[in-house]
Design a protein around this motif. Structure first.
Motif, PDB file in Angstrom:
ATOM      1  N   ASN A  20       0.829  -1.213   0.000  1.00  0.00           N
ATOM      2  CA  ASN A  20       0.000   0.000   0.000  1.00  0.00           C
ATOM      3  C   ASN A  20       0.858   1.256   0.000  1.00  0.00           C
ATOM      4  OD1 ASN A  20      -2.357  -1.469   0.001  1.00  0.00           O
ATOM      5  ND2 ASN A  20      -2.647  -1.356   2.208  1.00  0.00           N
ATOM      6  N   TYR A  21       1.935   1.225   0.770  1.00  0.00           N
ATOM      7  CA  TYR A  21       2.853   2.358   0.846  1.00  0.00           C
ATOM      8  C   TYR A  21       3.459   2.655  -0.529  1.00  0.00           C
ATOM      9  CZ  TYR A  21       7.378   4.651   1.760  1.00  0.00           C
ATOM     10  OH  TYR A  21       8.465   5.481   1.730  1.00  0.00           O
ATOM     11  N   CYS A  22       3.936   1.625  -1.214  1.00  0.00           N
ATOM     12  CA  CYS A  22       4.585   1.819  -2.515  1.00  0.00           C
ATOM     13  C   CYS A  22       3.604   2.330  -3.559  1.00  0.00           C
ATOM     14  CB  CYS A  22       5.222   0.510  -2.974  1.00  0.00           C
ATOM     15  SG  CYS A  22       6.626  -0.026  -1.969  1.00  0.00           S
ATOM     16  N   ILE A  23       2.410   1.783  -3.555  1.00  0.00           N
ATOM     17  CA  ILE A  23       1.388   2.233  -4.504  1.00  0.00           C
ATOM     18  C   ILE A  23       1.012   3.683  -4.220  1.00  0.00           C
ATOM     19  CG2 ILE A  23      -1.009   1.910  -5.230  1.00  0.00           C
ATOM     20  CD1 ILE A  23      -0.557  -1.118  -4.699  1.00  0.00           C
ATOM     21  N   ALA A  24       0.872   4.026  -2.940  1.00  0.00           N
ATOM     22  CA  ALA A  24       0.503   5.400  -2.569  1.00  0.00           C
ATOM     23  C   ALA A  24       1.611   6.389  -2.936  1.00  0.00           C
ATOM     24  CB  ALA A  24       0.200   5.471  -1.072  1.00  0.00           C
ATOM     25  N   LEU A  25       2.872   5.978  -2.782  1.00  0.00           N
ATOM     26  CA  LEU A  25       3.990   6.855  -3.133  1.00  0.00           C
ATOM     27  C   LEU A  25       4.014   7.117  -4.640  1.00  0.00           C
ATOM     28  CD1 LEU A  25       6.451   8.315  -1.852  1.00  0.00           C
ATOM     29  CD2 LEU A  25       7.814   6.335  -2.520  1.00  0.00           C
ATOM     30  N   GLN A  26       3.778   6.066  -5.406  1.00  0.00           N
ATOM     31  CA  GLN A  26       3.740   6.237  -6.863  1.00  0.00           C
ATOM     32  C   GLN A  26       2.604   7.180  -7.269  1.00  0.00           C
ATOM     33  OE1 GLN A  26       1.425   5.001  -9.354  1.00  0.00           O
ATOM     34  NE2 GLN A  26       2.735   5.826 -10.977  1.00  0.00           N
ATOM     35  N   LYS A  27       1.461   7.020  -6.646  1.00  0.00           N
ATOM     36  CA  LYS A  27       0.310   7.865  -6.947  1.00  0.00           C
ATOM     37  C   LYS A  27       0.563   9.314  -6.544  1.00  0.00           C
ATOM     38  CE  LYS A  27      -4.660   8.241  -6.060  1.00  0.00           C
ATOM     39  NZ  LYS A  27      -5.814   7.655  -5.323  1.00  0.00           N
ATOM     40  N   MET A  28       1.238   9.501  -5.417  1.00  0.00           N
ATOM     41  CA  MET A  28       1.500  10.838  -4.911  1.00  0.00           C
ATOM     42  C   MET A  28       2.354  11.655  -5.880  1.00  0.00           C
ATOM     43  SD  MET A  28       2.905  11.947  -1.132  1.00  0.00           S
ATOM     44  CE  MET A  28       4.506  11.175  -1.261  1.00  0.00           C
ATOM     45  N   PHE A  29       3.245  10.988  -6.621  1.00  0.00           N
ATOM     46  CA  PHE A  29       4.149  11.695  -7.526  1.00  0.00           C
ATOM     47  C   PHE A  29       3.680  11.686  -8.978  1.00  0.00           C
ATOM     48  CE2 PHE A  29       7.012  11.629  -3.959  1.00  0.00           C
ATOM     49  CZ  PHE A  29       7.805  12.753  -4.154  1.00  0.00           C
ATOM     50  N   GLN A  30       2.447  11.298  -9.213  1.00  0.00           N
ATOM     51  CA  GLN A  30       1.917  11.376 -10.569  1.00  0.00           C
ATOM     52  C   GLN A  30       1.924  12.821 -11.054  1.00  0.00           C
ATOM     53  OE1 GLN A  30      -1.960   9.511 -10.498  1.00  0.00           O
ATOM     54  NE2 GLN A  30      -1.148   7.543 -11.159  1.00  0.00           N
ATOM     55  N   SER A 307      -1.728  14.794   5.502  1.00  0.00           N
ATOM     56  CA  SER A 307      -2.094  15.280   4.181  1.00  0.00           C
ATOM     57  C   SER A 307      -1.015  14.935   3.150  1.00  0.00           C
ATOM     58  CB  SER A 307      -2.317  16.789   4.206  1.00  0.00           C
ATOM     59  OG  SER A 307      -1.093  17.478   4.346  1.00  0.00           O
ATOM     60  N   THR A 308      -1.463  14.586   1.967  1.00  0.00           N
ATOM     61  CA  THR A 308      -0.548  14.221   0.894  1.00  0.00           C
ATOM     62  C   THR A 308       0.372  15.380   0.508  1.00  0.00           C
ATOM     63  OG1 THR A 308      -2.175  12.667   0.010  1.00  0.00           O
ATOM     64  CG2 THR A 308      -0.417  13.353  -1.469  1.00  0.00           C
ATOM     65  N   SER A 309      -0.164  16.590   0.450  1.00  0.00           N
ATOM     66  CA  SER A 309       0.617  17.736  -0.022  1.00  0.00           C
ATOM     67  C   SER A 309       1.804  18.040   0.893  1.00  0.00           C
ATOM     68  CB  SER A 309      -0.276  18.972  -0.143  1.00  0.00           C
ATOM     69  OG  SER A 309      -0.895  19.281   1.102  1.00  0.00           O
ATOM     70  N   SER A 310       1.576  18.010   2.206  1.00  0.00           N
ATOM     71  CA  SER A 310       2.673  18.332   3.134  1.00  0.00           C
ATOM     72  C   SER A 310       3.712  17.223   3.174  1.00  0.00           C
ATOM     73  CB  SER A 310       2.118  18.591   4.539  1.00  0.00           C
ATOM     74  OG  SER A 310       1.469  17.445   5.044  1.00  0.00           O
ATOM     75  N   ILE A 311       3.281  15.987   3.104  1.00  0.00           N
ATOM     76  CA  ILE A 311       4.223  14.869   3.178  1.00  0.00           C
ATOM     77  C   ILE A 311       5.005  14.724   1.877  1.00  0.00           C
ATOM     78  CG2 ILE A 311       4.365  12.352   3.404  1.00  0.00           C
ATOM     79  CD1 ILE A 311       2.101  12.608   5.485  1.00  0.00           C
ATOM     80  N   LYS A 312       4.387  15.067   0.760  1.00  0.00           N
ATOM     81  CA  LYS A 312       5.103  15.028  -0.515  1.00  0.00           C
ATOM     82  C   LYS A 312       6.301  15.970  -0.478  1.00  0.00           C
ATOM     83  CE  LYS A 312       4.570  15.702  -5.493  1.00  0.00           C
ATOM     84  NZ  LYS A 312       3.652  16.061  -6.595  1.00  0.00           N
ATOM     85  N   LYS A 313       6.154  17.128   0.148  1.00  0.00           N
ATOM     86  CA  LYS A 313       7.263  18.075   0.264  1.00  0.00           C
ATOM     87  C   LYS A 313       8.442  17.448   1.000  1.00  0.00           C
ATOM     88  CE  LYS A 313       4.301  22.198   0.274  1.00  0.00           C
ATOM     89  NZ  LYS A 313       3.814  23.356   1.081  1.00  0.00           N
ATOM     90  N   GLU A 314       8.146  16.649   2.030  1.00  0.00           N
ATOM     91  CA  GLU A 314       9.219  16.007   2.797  1.00  0.00           C
ATOM     92  C   GLU A 314       9.965  14.983   1.937  1.00  0.00           C
ATOM     93  OE1 GLU A 314      10.135  16.983   5.851  1.00  0.00           O
ATOM     94  OE2 GLU A 314       8.645  18.554   5.487  1.00  0.00           O
ATOM     95  N   TYR A 315       9.220  14.229   1.145  1.00  0.00           N
ATOM     96  CA  TYR A 315       9.882  13.248   0.261  1.00  0.00           C
ATOM     97  C   TYR A 315      10.700  13.941  -0.821  1.00  0.00           C
ATOM     98  CZ  TYR A 315       7.999   8.964   2.201  1.00  0.00           C
ATOM     99  OH  TYR A 315       7.737   7.903   3.035  1.00  0.00           O
ATOM    100  N   LYS A 316      10.208  15.028  -1.334  1.00  0.00           N
ATOM    101  CA  LYS A 316      10.957  15.743  -2.368  1.00  0.00           C
ATOM    102  C   LYS A 316      12.270  16.286  -1.809  1.00  0.00           C
ATOM    103  CE  LYS A 316       9.096  17.798  -5.826  1.00  0.00           C
ATOM    104  NZ  LYS A 316       8.367  18.610  -6.817  1.00  0.00           N
ATOM    105  N   LYS A 317      12.265  16.696  -0.534  1.00  0.00           N
ATOM    106  CA  LYS A 317      13.513  17.119   0.100  1.00  0.00           C
ATOM    107  C   LYS A 317      14.514  15.983   0.153  1.00  0.00           C
ATOM    108  CE  LYS A 317      11.480  20.631   3.170  1.00  0.00           C
ATOM    109  NZ  LYS A 317      11.198  20.967   4.596  1.00  0.00           N
ATOM    110  N   VAL A 318      14.030  14.794   0.529  1.00  0.00           N
ATOM    111  CA  VAL A 318      14.921  13.625   0.609  1.00  0.00           C
ATOM    112  C   VAL A 318      15.512  13.318  -0.763  1.00  0.00           C
ATOM    113  CG1 VAL A 318      15.042  11.136   1.073  1.00  0.00           C
ATOM    114  CG2 VAL A 318      13.676  12.624   2.562  1.00  0.00           C
ATOM    115  N   TYR A 319      14.682  13.214  -1.773  1.00  0.00           N
ATOM    116  CA  TYR A 319      15.150  12.853  -3.114  1.00  0.00           C
ATOM    117  C   TYR A 319      16.038  13.941  -3.726  1.00  0.00           C
ATOM    118  CZ  TYR A 319      11.537   9.201  -2.975  1.00  0.00           C
ATOM    119  OH  TYR A 319      10.761   8.101  -2.636  1.00  0.00           O
ATOM    120  N   SER A 320      15.687  15.204  -3.458  1.00  0.00           N
ATOM    121  CA  SER A 320      16.432  16.321  -4.057  1.00  0.00           C
ATOM    122  C   SER A 320      17.841  16.449  -3.504  1.00  0.00           C
ATOM    123  CB  SER A 320      15.675  17.636  -3.841  1.00  0.00           C
ATOM    124  OG  SER A 320      14.414  17.612  -4.485  1.00  0.00           O
ATOM    125  N   ASN A 321      18.038  16.027  -2.253  1.00  0.00           N
ATOM    126  CA  ASN A 321      19.331  16.209  -1.587  1.00  0.00           C
ATOM    127  C   ASN A 321      20.292  15.043  -1.791  1.00  0.00           C
ATOM    128  OD1 ASN A 321      18.662  18.749  -0.552  1.00  0.00           O
ATOM    129  ND2 ASN A 321      17.695  17.864   1.265  1.00  0.00           N
TER     130      ASN A 321
END
Length: 322
Positions: A20-30, A307-321
């Motif tokens: 579920n986590y992996c599917i949700a992560l993929q959906k979040m970055f569509q 919320s998806t929007s706030s948590i997506k920002k945290e993942y983008k920080k991880v990937y961007s750095n």
């Protein structure tokens, strides 16, 4: 645009948390302009007496070669070790999420501990560029040997336009594999028979009780309807690294009773609508069910935290750095 590939074991059922986590992560970055999280794949495997299974090398190699960042999930799978080695050989950036359970809560504590320290920890420590954790216990464990650890909760796509459904005042809901001892279904057997209308969502043998209804292979819309109708969700697990079911229930205004080993509670301080009981204390469980069923939930706080929007920002920080 950087491509992100997620590695996780093929799920054995639709309610698997890592899947579920992996599917949700993929959906979040569509449709994201910076990162493309590739569709989650089930790679060909070979059975093994020692490790249960391992991946066929060529398909896994080809998949990892196409991505820029490899996000590996799980911590008791030899396939993860394979993914670490291949990603390193191909000079890919590696993010690791264990979805960690303390070893004492595993079905085979000694085997799980031995496997992790021998075949997972060295690769996480020396090859992972970032580690994402999902609860306080998880974070403390990985901080002991990893430098770049980020604690980020799971999230949920809240539907603000879904129709309201009246709740059934005595309806209790349980979601999970009925035969899995980790899920703590035996607690339900200690509820007074006939006092509640109990709905069990998941595969396995239904308890021999007249007040239990089982739902198998439930579509998402039907699952949401059950959440809306229920006056309580119970999560009596021996351990849950998080709990998607808790977010789903709370977001639909359904209160939750969970064991003290369900780690989503790390994020719920000050939020109304849930109670915690001591695992295998059946009297405490019954009391918490009685005082929590039908109580109000602080839905707005829940939606803000997860919320998806706030948590997506945290993942983008991880990937961007990386």
């Amino acid at each position: 645009m950087k491509k992100i590939l997620q590695i996780r074991r093929t799920p054995t059922n639709k309610y698997g948390g890592i899947s579920n986590y992996c599917i949700a992560l993929q959906k979040m970055f569509q449709n994201d302009e910076d990162f493309n999280v590739l569709d989650v794949e089930d790679y060909p495997i070979l059975k093994s007496r020692l490790f249960h299974f391992y991946y066929r090398i060529k398909p896994l190699y080809k998949a990892i070669k196409k991505a820029d960042i490899i996000h590996i999930n799980g911590y008791t799978e030899i396939g993860n070790t394979q993914a670490f080695i291949i990603a390193k050989l191909l000079k890919k950036k590696i993010v690791y999420t264990a979805h960690w359970h303390p070893f004492k809560y595993l079905n085979n504590p000694k085997g799980g501990k031995c496997f992790f320290y021998t075949l997972i920890k060295p690769f996480v420590k020396h090859l992972a560029h970032a580690v994402v954790t999902i609860n306080n216990e998880d974070t403390a464990f990985f901080n002991s040997f990893c430098r770049n650890v980020h604690q980020i909760p799971h999230w949920y796509d809240f539907d603000n336009n879904s129709p309201a459904i009246s709740k059934k005042e005595n309806m209790i809901m349980f979601v999970g594999r009925l035969s899995d001892p980790v899920k703590g279904l035996e607690h339900i057997m200690h509820l007074p028979e006939g006092k509640y209308d109990i709905h069990l969502v998941g595969s396995g043998e239904k308890p021999n009780r007249t007040d239990c209804t089982q739902h198998c292979n439930v579509p998402q819309k039907e699952l949401e309807r059950l959440y809306k109708e229920a006056s309580l969700l119970v999560i009596p697990s021996r351990y849950e690294a998080f709990s998607y079911a808790a977010i789903e229930a709370l977001s639909h205004g359904t209160p939750v009773v969970m064991s003290e080993r369900v780690r989503i509670a790390d994020y719920l301080s000050g939020v109304s609508g849930y109670s915690v009981f001591k695992f295998k204390d059946y009297e405490d469980f019954n009391q918490k069910v009685e005082i929590t069923i039908g109580t109000s939930v602080d839905i707005q706080s829940v939606r803000k935290i997860f919320s998806t929007s706030s948590i997506k920002k945290e993942y983008k920080k991880v990937y961007s750095n990386l």
